[in-house]
Design an enzyme around this catalytic site. Structure first.
Site: not given
Length: 260
Positions: A164, A207
């Site tokens: 990511s 996140k």
């Protein structure tokens, strides 16, 4: 004796003295504060009694000592070669900055920060993408042969891995090479392909919570992760500008501060 542990104090304990998915450590730290307050009351007992005690955030270190953990926060100013990324650890979401510096050399790509194989490959893919777009970025086709590029993720004692960080590394690379600052109020997450496509990631809820906690106003996420926004608390979505991206070119347009 009235005793009040304010909500702000509890948040301070959570962010700076505990690092776990559950609440066992939080319970221990709060119990430690209560015991020390009780000792203080006994020690200071006066004929006319003791005044009510309120524990606010600035008083927490007095009872628990120096903070054990730091919370990721946005930078104080826009920086060249420094991009805010987002990661998921065993403790939840966290801000993860990617730093890039360019030094005279012979084309070496140095990657540090205790990264796993997947993040090492993300850095290599990001570099290949930047090289393929060198002319459009205003760079010489052979720019990489005269410099060494160092990609670093701070807090090297913490292992980092996962697919990511590609667009975060690519943004820092381009920023350092064209000397354009990256917006400090922005963070991003997404993997990159050699052609610059942005691939979906996991842990979006964690996140975005980390970005919200760190004072980030804008978050760039892969377009394919749109469906995962349903899991994110409404208050976080209201306070955060979510930008769906499909290609690194869109990321760079949002992230870089380019003077006219």
């Amino acid at each position: 004796i009235p005793f009040d542990l304010t909500e702000g104090a509890v948040r301070t304990i959570i962010h700076h003295y505990t690092k776990e998915a559950g609440v066992r450590a939080l319970e221990r730290e709060i119990a430690s504060v209560c015991r020390k307050v009780a000792r203080q009351v006994v020690r200071e007992k006066k004929p006319d009694g003791v005044a009510p005690i309120e524990i606010v955030p600035r008083l927490v270190p007095k009872y628990l000592g120096v903070p054990k953990f730091r919370v990721g926060k946005k930078e104080d100013r826009d920086e060249i070669g420094l991009t805010g990324g987002l990661a998921v650890t065993q403790y939840g979401g966290d801000l993860l900055a990617a730093e890039v510096t360019v030094i005279p050399g012979k084309g070496k790509l140095i990657i540090t920060g205790k990264l796993g194989d997947v993040m090492q490959e993300s850095a290599q893919a990001a570099m290949s993408y930047v090289r393929s777009r060198s002319v459009l970025l205003g760079l010489e086709p052979d720019f990489y042969s005269k410099i060494d590029i160092h990609v670093h993720f701070p807090e090297g004692a913490i292992p980092k891995d996962g697919p990511s960080a590609g667009i975060t590394i690519a943004t820092s690379l381009v920023s350092a090479l064209i000397k354009a600052p990256v917006r400090r109020d922005l963070a991003m997450t997404g993997e990159i392909t050699l052609r610059g496509r942005v691939l979906p990631i996991g842990g979006l809820k964690e996140k975005l919570l980390a970005a919200h906690r760190g004072g980030i106003n804008t978050v760039l996420i892969p377009k394919e992760n749109r469906r995962d926004l349903r899991e994110v608390p409404r208050r976080v979505l209201k306070a955060t500008r979510i930008v769906l991206v499909d290609h690194v070119d869109e990321v760079l347009r949002e992230a870089l501060v380019v003077s006219d």
